[in-house]
Design a protein around this motif. Structure first.
Motif, mmCIF file in Angstrom:
data_model
loop_
_atom_site.group_PDB
_atom_site.id
_atom_site.type_symbol
_atom_site.label_atom_id
_atom_site.label_comp_id
_atom_site.label_asym_id
_atom_site.label_seq_id
_atom_site.Cartn_x
_atom_site.Cartn_y
_atom_site.Cartn_z
ATOM 1 N N SER A 1 2.923 -16.189 9.602
ATOM 2 C CA SER A 1 2.498 -15.881 10.976
ATOM 3 C C SER A 1 1.001 -16.080 11.120
ATOM 4 O O SER A 1 0.532 -16.676 12.093
ATOM 5 N N LEU A 2 0.236 -15.605 10.154
ATOM 6 C CA LEU A 2 -1.216 -15.759 10.199
ATOM 7 C C LEU A 2 -1.605 -17.233 10.152
ATOM 8 O O LEU A 2 -2.487 -17.675 10.891
ATOM 9 N N ALA A 3 -0.921 -18.019 9.329
ATOM 10 C CA ALA A 3 -1.234 -19.449 9.197
ATOM 11 C C ALA A 3 -0.916 -20.232 10.467
ATOM 12 O O ALA A 3 -1.553 -21.242 10.750
ATOM 13 N N THR A 4 0.056 -19.776 11.236
ATOM 14 C CA THR A 4 0.437 -20.498 12.455
ATOM 15 C C THR A 4 -0.213 -19.918 13.706
ATOM 16 O O THR A 4 0.105 -20.340 14.819
ATOM 17 N N GLY A 5 -1.117 -18.948 13.533
ATOM 18 C CA GLY A 5 -1.838 -18.394 14.666
ATOM 19 C C GLY A 5 -1.073 -17.350 15.453
ATOM 20 O O GLY A 5 -1.495 -16.958 16.539
ATOM 21 N N ARG A 6 0.035 -16.884 14.912
ATOM 22 C CA ARG A 6 0.809 -15.842 15.599
ATOM 23 C C ARG A 6 0.308 -14.469 15.159
ATOM 24 O O ARG A 6 -0.331 -14.340 14.130
ATOM 25 N N ALA A 7 0.646 -13.464 15.948
ATOM 26 C CA ALA A 7 0.303 -12.096 15.574
ATOM 27 C C ALA A 7 1.058 -11.736 14.302
ATOM 28 O O ALA A 7 2.220 -12.105 14.140
ATOM 29 N N LEU A 8 0.392 -11.034 13.408
ATOM 30 C CA LEU A 8 1.038 -10.640 12.161
ATOM 31 C C LEU A 8 2.307 -9.861 12.447
ATOM 32 O O LEU A 8 2.309 -8.943 13.253
ATOM 33 N N GLY A 9 3.391 -10.263 11.791
ATOM 34 C CA GLY A 9 4.660 -9.592 11.969
ATOM 35 C C GLY A 9 5.456 -10.077 13.166
ATOM 36 O O GLY A 9 6.567 -9.640 13.395
ATOM 37 N N HIS A 10 4.899 -11.008 13.945
ATOM 38 C CA HIS A 10 5.598 -11.477 15.135
ATOM 39 C C HIS A 10 6.014 -12.947 15.031
ATOM 40 O O HIS A 10 6.531 -13.493 15.982
ATOM 41 N N ARG B 1 -5.794 -23.878 3.181
ATOM 42 C CA ARG B 1 -7.258 -23.725 3.140
ATOM 43 C C ARG B 1 -7.733 -22.894 4.337
ATOM 44 O O ARG B 1 -8.519 -21.970 4.206
ATOM 45 N N ARG B 2 -7.198 -23.200 5.523
ATOM 46 C CA ARG B 2 -7.573 -22.452 6.729
ATOM 47 C C ARG B 2 -7.111 -20.998 6.641
ATOM 48 O O ARG B 2 -7.803 -20.090 7.106
ATOM 49 N N LEU B 3 -5.949 -20.780 6.066
ATOM 50 C CA LEU B 3 -5.432 -19.430 5.888
ATOM 51 C C LEU B 3 -6.375 -18.608 5.012
ATOM 52 O O LEU B 3 -6.715 -17.464 5.328
ATOM 53 N N ARG B 4 -6.829 -19.197 3.916
ATOM 54 C CA ARG B 4 -7.775 -18.504 3.028
ATOM 55 C C ARG B 4 -9.090 -18.203 3.755
ATOM 56 O O ARG B 4 -9.666 -17.116 3.609
ATOM 57 N N GLU B 5 -9.577 -19.157 4.563
ATOM 58 C CA GLU B 5 -10.811 -18.937 5.334
ATOM 59 C C GLU B 5 -10.625 -17.800 6.333
ATOM 60 O O GLU B 5 -11.516 -16.964 6.509
ATOM 61 N N THR B 6 -9.464 -17.762 6.986
ATOM 62 C CA THR B 6 -9.172 -16.691 7.944
ATOM 63 C C THR B 6 -9.177 -15.341 7.239
ATOM 64 O O THR B 6 -9.769 -14.374 7.725
ATOM 65 N N LEU B 7 -8.531 -15.255 6.091
ATOM 66 C CA LEU B 7 -8.502 -14.000 5.345
ATOM 67 C C LEU B 7 -9.908 -13.573 4.926
ATOM 68 O O LEU B 7 -10.242 -12.384 4.992
ATOM 69 N N ARG B 8 -10.762 -14.525 4.525
ATOM 70 C CA ARG B 8 -12.140 -14.197 4.135
ATOM 71 C C ARG B 8 -12.946 -13.663 5.320
ATOM 72 O O ARG B 8 -13.802 -12.804 5.148
ATOM 73 N N THR C 1 8.816 -16.454 -1.874
ATOM 74 C CA THR C 1 10.253 -16.402 -2.088
ATOM 75 C C THR C 1 10.921 -16.941 -0.827
ATOM 76 O O THR C 1 10.279 -17.107 0.202
ATOM 77 N N ALA C 2 12.190 -17.203 -0.884
ATOM 78 C CA ALA C 2 12.898 -17.735 0.283
ATOM 79 C C ALA C 2 12.791 -16.773 1.467
ATOM 80 O O ALA C 2 12.621 -17.187 2.604
ATOM 81 N N GLU C 3 12.848 -15.464 1.213
ATOM 82 C CA GLU C 3 12.766 -14.491 2.303
ATOM 83 C C GLU C 3 11.348 -14.361 2.831
ATOM 84 O O GLU C 3 11.135 -14.033 3.985
ATOM 85 N N ALA C 4 10.364 -14.563 1.990
ATOM 86 C CA ALA C 4 8.978 -14.318 2.379
ATOM 87 C C ALA C 4 8.365 -15.476 3.148
ATOM 88 O O ALA C 4 7.330 -15.312 3.763
ATOM 89 N N GLY C 5 8.943 -16.664 3.127
ATOM 90 C CA GLY C 5 8.366 -17.798 3.833
ATOM 91 C C GLY C 5 7.613 -18.706 2.890
ATOM 92 O O GLY C 5 7.553 -18.496 1.693
ATOM 93 N N THR C 6 7.009 -19.716 3.444
ATOM 94 C CA THR C 6 6.356 -20.723 2.631
ATOM 95 C C THR C 6 5.092 -20.223 1.943
ATOM 96 O O THR C 6 4.840 -20.532 0.806
ATOM 97 N N PHE C 7 4.258 -19.451 2.647
ATOM 98 C CA PHE C 7 3.021 -18.961 2.032
ATOM 99 C C PHE C 7 3.203 -17.607 1.368
ATOM 100 O O PHE C 7 2.338 -17.143 0.662
ATOM 101 N N GLY C 8 4.293 -16.964 1.609
ATOM 102 C CA GLY C 8 4.565 -15.701 0.950
ATOM 103 C C GLY C 8 4.288 -14.499 1.821
ATOM 104 O O GLY C 8 3.965 -14.605 3.001
ATOM 105 N N ASP C 9 4.410 -13.340 1.184
ATOM 106 C CA ASP C 9 4.248 -12.093 1.921
ATOM 107 C C ASP C 9 3.151 -11.216 1.338
ATOM 108 O O ASP C 9 3.072 -10.039 1.625
ATOM 109 N N ARG C 10 2.296 -11.804 0.507
ATOM 110 C CA ARG C 10 1.179 -11.027 -0.026
ATOM 111 C C ARG C 10 0.013 -11.933 -0.373
ATOM 112 O O ARG C 10 0.189 -13.102 -0.690
ATOM 113 N N ALA C 11 -1.172 -11.349 -0.286
ATOM 114 C CA ALA C 11 -2.401 -12.036 -0.680
ATOM 115 C C ALA C 11 -3.118 -11.134 -1.669
ATOM 116 O O ALA C 11 -3.144 -9.914 -1.505
#
Length: 184
Positions: free
Chosen positions: A59-68, A90-97, A119-129
């Motif tokens: 969600s964060l990588a695609t510009g959506r609200a977290l959890g939405h 790369r953009r996701l990491r910059e956003t988190l920073r 994991t398959a349930e967590a999506g492509t980038f996952g569910d944790r940083a």
């Protein structure tokens, strides 16, 4: 001048309906913003830190609200070709920073961000940083700043044998967290 009670009632009803529509539109966004992110922060001598946050990275990588973003965000990220996925990561990491800032002894400190395999349930980038950082060997404290555009944090802070819960509202900073002293 005479006031027509029917016109006044129509105006009041119109205003009430407009207010209800605005509240209905703002509801999901406001509810989302109040849900804090869960995490665990470990501080170890000499000045090492590790913060693991659970969040919807797709969600964060695609510009959506977290959890939405849900399934739509996962499909969008999964559809990226490898080059686009690298750019998005790369953009996701910059956003988190930008959204989480670390200060060791008052100085802003860069951190490495690891995105554990999804994991398959967590999506492509996952569910944790996982954020890793290192201050000088004589570091005394860490302050974690949360941007206004990021949800509040509820984290477990581990410093040596001590563990405590800490809430950091969005747009605010934690109190200085002292590093545990190294064993003799």
């Amino acid at each position: 001048m005479k006031i027509d009670p029917r016109r006044t009632a129509v105006r009041r009803t119109g205003r009430a309906l407009a207010a209800l529509v605005l509240l209905a539109m703002a509801g999901p966004s406001a509810a989302h913003q109040s849900a804090p992110l869960e995490g665990r922060l470990e501080l170890t001598p000499p000045g090492e830190l590790r913060l693991e946050l659970v969040l919807d990275l797709d969600s964060l990588a695609t510009g959506r609200a977290l959890g939405h973003g849900g399934e739509a965000a996962r499909r969008e990220v999964a559809a990226l070709d490898p080059e686009q996925r690298q750019v998005s990561e790369r953009r996701l990491r910059e956003t988190l920073r930008r959204r989480l800032r670390f200060r060791i002894d008052g100085q802003r400190t860069g951190v490495e961000i690891e995105l554990p395999k999804a994991t398959a349930e967590a999506g492509t980038f996952g569910d944790r940083a996982v954020f890793h950082g290192q201050g000088p060997a004589n570091s005394t404290s860490l302050v974690l700043e949360v941007s206004r555009s990021f949800p509040a944090l509820q984290i477990e802070v581990v410093r040596g044998p001590k563990t405590e819960r800490l809430a950091i509202p969005k747009g605010e900073a934690s109190p200085p967290l002292p590093w545990p002293t190294p064993p003799p």
